[in-house]
Enzyme design. Structure first.
Site, PDB file in Angstrom:
ATOM      1  N   LYS A 208       0.855  -1.183   0.000  1.00 31.56           N
ATOM      2  CA  LYS A 208       0.000   0.000   0.000  1.00 31.56           C
ATOM      3  C   LYS A 208       0.888   1.230   0.000  1.00 31.56           C
ATOM      4  O   LYS A 208       1.660   1.458   0.929  1.00 31.56           O
ATOM      5  CB  LYS A 208      -0.902  -0.017   1.232  1.00 31.56           C
ATOM      6  N   LYS A 261      -2.189  -1.460  -3.856  1.00 29.66           N
ATOM      7  CA  LYS A 261      -3.015  -0.255  -3.816  1.00 29.66           C
ATOM      8  C   LYS A 261      -2.143   0.968  -3.904  1.00 29.66           C
ATOM      9  O   LYS A 261      -1.185   1.044  -3.151  1.00 29.66           O
ATOM     10  CB  LYS A 261      -3.786  -0.275  -2.492  1.00 29.66           C
TER      11      LYS A 261
HETATM   12  C1  PBG Z   1      -7.660   3.258   5.474  1.00 28.73           C
HETATM   13  C2  PBG Z   1      -7.869   3.188   3.993  1.00 28.73           C
HETATM   14  C3  PBG Z   1      -7.665   4.187   3.020  1.00 28.73           C
HETATM   15  C4  PBG Z   1      -8.123   3.663   1.819  1.00 28.73           C
HETATM   16  C5  PBG Z   1      -8.539   2.360   2.060  1.00 28.73           C
HETATM   17  N1  PBG Z   1      -8.361   2.089   3.407  1.00 28.73           N
HETATM   18  C6  PBG Z   1      -7.200   5.573   3.168  1.00 28.73           C
HETATM   19  C7  PBG Z   1      -5.782   5.875   3.441  1.00 28.73           C
HETATM   20  O1  PBG Z   1      -4.937   5.008   3.605  1.00 28.73           O
HETATM   21  O2  PBG Z   1      -5.512   7.059   3.559  1.00 28.73           O
HETATM   22  C8  PBG Z   1      -8.149   4.393   0.504  1.00 28.73           C
HETATM   23  C9  PBG Z   1      -9.174   3.921  -0.477  1.00 28.73           C
HETATM   24  C10 PBG Z   1      -9.424   4.831  -1.627  1.00 28.73           C
HETATM   25  O3  PBG Z   1      -8.747   5.860  -1.821  1.00 28.73           O
HETATM   26  O4  PBG Z   1     -10.344   4.526  -2.391  1.00 28.73           O
HETATM   27  N2  PBG Z   1      -6.337   3.285   5.884  1.00 28.73           N
END
Ligand code: PBG
Length: 335
Positions: A208, A261
């Site tokens: 991520k 992601k």
């Molecule tokens: C929680 C989380 C996030 C997303 C999914 N789970 C936000 C982040 O990490 O700031 C982002 C999903 C999206 O942008 O569609 N940590």
């Protein structure tokens, strides 16, 4: 007469193109994110994500009914609590908004795959994904680094494990930790097993990245950090080998599936993970990637359906087995 290239012969009709198509997309490969909040009769559009709404639990059930009818692969649930605190205690509350949402979903639609996002950032008053050091607001030794305030790693693990267990107790089919603390998969696996949830798989957001494309999500979930950013725990977009190290670490600790992601900005990473990991790979077509296409389409600059389908196809072609996308319903409606 004989002037077709070899490639063009197979592109001549839509029937031939369909016959030789290498990558297929179908609704059961798509997972729809849903945002659930407190209250009743709530249905609140998210301005930066046309077509996405936050709902109370009753509205969640209406949305889920369509998800089941369309044959989507499942849903992933995000909670927006009424109150937040320093430690994010709403994340593991038995009567928390996600826990209530999961119970309602599984009661009405036992066959629907319900995944829960496990993280603290929607529940903490400071908006970070973990506990902050006590002196985090004081000037730090690394002054000038925007990654401050500092997030405590090991103290956070216990809270993540508690959160995941509360989701399993509510009936979640899969838990998906997205916090990027080190060692969280092991801690969550242990926590689940301790309570007898050996059968609940973990979908780890393993690779991520600290991405600008999460902006609209943070509007939707009210989870923008009050100070600093997430670069102290989410990955540097310049790195690729590091994604593999994260994946191996999570698999060692017991992850059953891994997620990359964002998706469009990480097609190379999806490909590497797909080639090397040997477990189902999910990719999150994130809020900003969705919003960019929707906004351009609203202005008439892009054909929404064609652009979105091409984006999802590219993510599949890179090697994703599962795609988390806000466009899942629209995709399935046109099949
Ligand atoms: C929680 C989380 C996030 C997303 C999914 N789970 C936000 C982040 O990490 O700031 C982002 C999903 C999206 O942008 O569609 N940590």
């Amino acid at each position: 007469m004989d002037d077709f290239f070899r490639g063009r012969r197979l592109r001549r009709t839509s029937g031939l193109r369909r016959l030789v198509r290498e990558t297929r997309l179908s609704p059961e490969q798509l997972v729809l994110p849903l945002f659930v909040e407190e209250g009743e009769g709530v249905r609140r559009p998210v301005p930066s994500m046309p077509g996405v709404e936050r709902t109370s639990v009753d509205g969640l059930l209406d949305d889920a009914r369509e998800v089941v009818e369309l044959g989507l692969g499942g849903v992933i649930l995000f909670g927006i609590p009424r109150a937040k605190d320093e430690v994010g205690s709403g994340a593991w509350a038995t009567d928390g908004v996600v826990q209530r949402g999961v119970r309602a979903l599984k009661e009405s639609f036992p066959q629907l795959v319900v995944i829960t996002d496990v993280c603290l950032c929607e529940y903490t008053s400071h908006g970070h994904c973990g506990l902050l050091e006590a002196d985090a607001s004081a000037p730090s030794a690394t002054a000038g680094s925007t990654a401050d305030p500092r997030v405590r790693n090991d103290a956070t693990l216990e809270l993540l494990a508690r959160t995941a267990a509360s989701h399993a107790r509510a009936g979640a089919d899969v838990v998906a930790p997205s916090d990027m603390m080190d060692g969280r998969i092991g801690a969550i696996r242990e926590g689940l097993n301790r309570e007898g949830f050996h059968h609940v798989p973990i979908l780890s957001y393993a690779a991520k990245y600290a991405s600008a494309f999460y902006g609209p999500f943070r509007d939707a979930a009210d989870s923008t950090p009050m100070a600093g950013d997430r670069r102290g725990y989410q990955m540097d977009p310049a790195n690729s080998d590091e994604a593999l190290r994260e994946v191996w670490a999570d698999l060692d600790e017991g992850a059953d599936m891994v997620m990359v992601k964002p998706a469009l900005a990480c097609l190379d990473i999806i490909h590497r993970v797909h080639r090397e990991a040997g477990v189902p790979v999910a990719a999150y077509h994130v809020s900003g990637e969705y919003a960019a296409i929707m906004a351009a389409a609203e202005r008439g600059w892009l054909d929404q359906e064609a652009a979105m389908t091409e984006a999802l196809l590219a993510i599949r072609r890179a090697g994703a087995d599962i795609i988390v996308t806000y466009w899942a319903r629209q995709f399935a409606r046109t099949r």
